[in-house]
Write a protein that holds these residues in place. Structure first.
Motif, PDB file in Angstrom:
ATOM      1  N   LYS A  27       5.226   6.292   3.780  1.00  0.00           N
ATOM      2  CA  LYS A  27       4.627   4.998   3.440  1.00  0.00           C
ATOM      3  C   LYS A  27       5.573   4.177   2.565  1.00  0.00           C
ATOM      4  CE  LYS A  27      -0.283   6.338   3.697  1.00  0.00           C
ATOM      5  NZ  LYS A  27      -0.172   7.752   4.018  1.00  0.00           N
ATOM      6  N   TYR A  69      -3.619  -1.092   2.874  1.00  0.00           N
ATOM      7  CA  TYR A  69      -4.084   0.227   2.429  1.00  0.00           C
ATOM      8  C   TYR A  69      -5.471   0.146   1.787  1.00  0.00           C
ATOM      9  CZ  TYR A  69      -3.988   4.857   0.296  1.00  0.00           C
ATOM     10  OH  TYR A  69      -4.287   6.148  -0.065  1.00  0.00           O
ATOM     11  N   TYR A 121       3.203   0.320   9.449  1.00  0.00           N
ATOM     12  CA  TYR A 121       2.422   0.860   8.327  1.00  0.00           C
ATOM     13  C   TYR A 121       1.034   1.309   8.792  1.00  0.00           C
ATOM     14  CZ  TYR A 121       1.023   1.388   3.452  1.00  0.00           C
ATOM     15  OH  TYR A 121       0.609   1.898   2.243  1.00  0.00           O
ATOM     16  N   CYS A 125      -0.380   5.189   8.376  1.00  0.00           N
ATOM     17  CA  CYS A 125      -1.607   5.358   7.585  1.00  0.00           C
ATOM     18  C   CYS A 125      -2.751   5.994   8.381  1.00  0.00           C
ATOM     19  CB  CYS A 125      -2.079   4.013   7.029  1.00  0.00           C
ATOM     20  SG  CYS A 125      -1.095   3.404   5.646  1.00  0.00           S
TER      21      CYS A 125
END
Length: 270
Positions: A27, A69, A121, A125
């Motif tokens: 990440k 996130y 990303y 995730c």
């Protein structure tokens, strides 16, 4: 050639190390890569004498990922909207330093290449780490093997120019070899190295998908060449000897991330 090969091997090792460590390592790696490529695209634009509100652009890039996130895609859209607004405010308050040209080019850097890093990303995730790793491996295999086959076959056998006004060295022969390489690289990951669970009966679909992704990855490379030609730079950067900048190495990979993501999403219905 040797330097290019060694650096390429180093890139592959670094990527696999991050994928092996996974978690916060990959990440943070994505965020750092996004910031580096933002620096490279800003540097290219500045080569044409255009001054950008750089602080806004770096803060924008850094905020995209925690926004996803903690708040998912609505958070990303909020950061995008705030970033565009901040650019216009900077242009209005300091029009002499940041004219319309600065604002338009600043907005461009918010989408290229950052919108692709948001996709990257999203993938790292994912809760299913195996599926996430297979997505990344498929993307990397398709784009990198496409690039390798196109480069070597084009150098050795290329006779017919592909897009001479954009990238004079690229050839039709290299492009076709690249498509073959993209198919082989994708099949290798999906049926040999990876744990994708895709059945052999689906191979014709996989081959069509791989060929399409390979073509798009080459458009990604040409898109980067078009941008560099517009701003008058040979490479986006020089962080990777023999390859140029990080964006020079990732341009085709980033371009196919959405395609690979939605192929897996449709197939696995996650």
């Amino acid at each position: 050639m040797l330097k290019r090969t060694l650096v390429g091997a180093g890139i592959v090792i670094t990527i696999f190390l991050l994928m092996w460590l996974y978690g916060w390592y990959i990440k943070v790696g994505v965020i750092l890569a996004a910031l580096v490529t933002q620096f490279e695209i800003i540097r290219s634009i500045k080569n044409k004498g255009i001054v950008l509100p750089e602080v806004i652009l770096y803060v924008y890039t850094a905020l995209l990922f925690p926004a996803y996130y903690f708040f998912d895609l609505p958070g990303v859209f909020a950061v995008m909207a705030a970033g565009v607004s901040a650019l216009f405010i900077a242009g209005i308050l300091n029009h002499e330093k940041y004219p319309q040209e600065s604002i338009i080019n600043g907005i461009f850097t918010m989408f290229y290449p950052q919108i692709y890093f948001v996709f990257l990303y999203m993938i790292v995730c994912m809760e299913d780490q195996t599926l996430s790793a297979n997505l990344l491996l498929t993307t990397l295999a398709n784009a990198m093997v496409t690039d390798t086959f196109a480069y070597f076959c084009g150098t050795l056998m290329g006779k017919h120019k592909l897009c001479p006004n954009i990238s004079p060295k690229k050839t039709v022969e290299g492009s076709l070899a690249g498509i073959l390489g993209g198919i082989l690289g994708t099949l290798l990951v999906m049926y040999v190295l990876g744990n994708t669970g895709i059945s052999l009966s689906a191979m014709p679909i996989v081959i069509l998908f791989a060929a399409f992704a390979s073509v798009i990855s080459q458009f990604g490379d040409l898109a980067a060449s078009l941008i560099k030609r517009h701003f008058g730079v040979k490479d986006f950067g020089n962080i990777l000897p023999g390859h140029g900048g990080l964006l020079d190495r990732l341009d085709s990979t980033l371009f196919i991330l959405p395609i690979v993501y939605f192929f897996f999403k449709i197939y696995f219905k996650f």
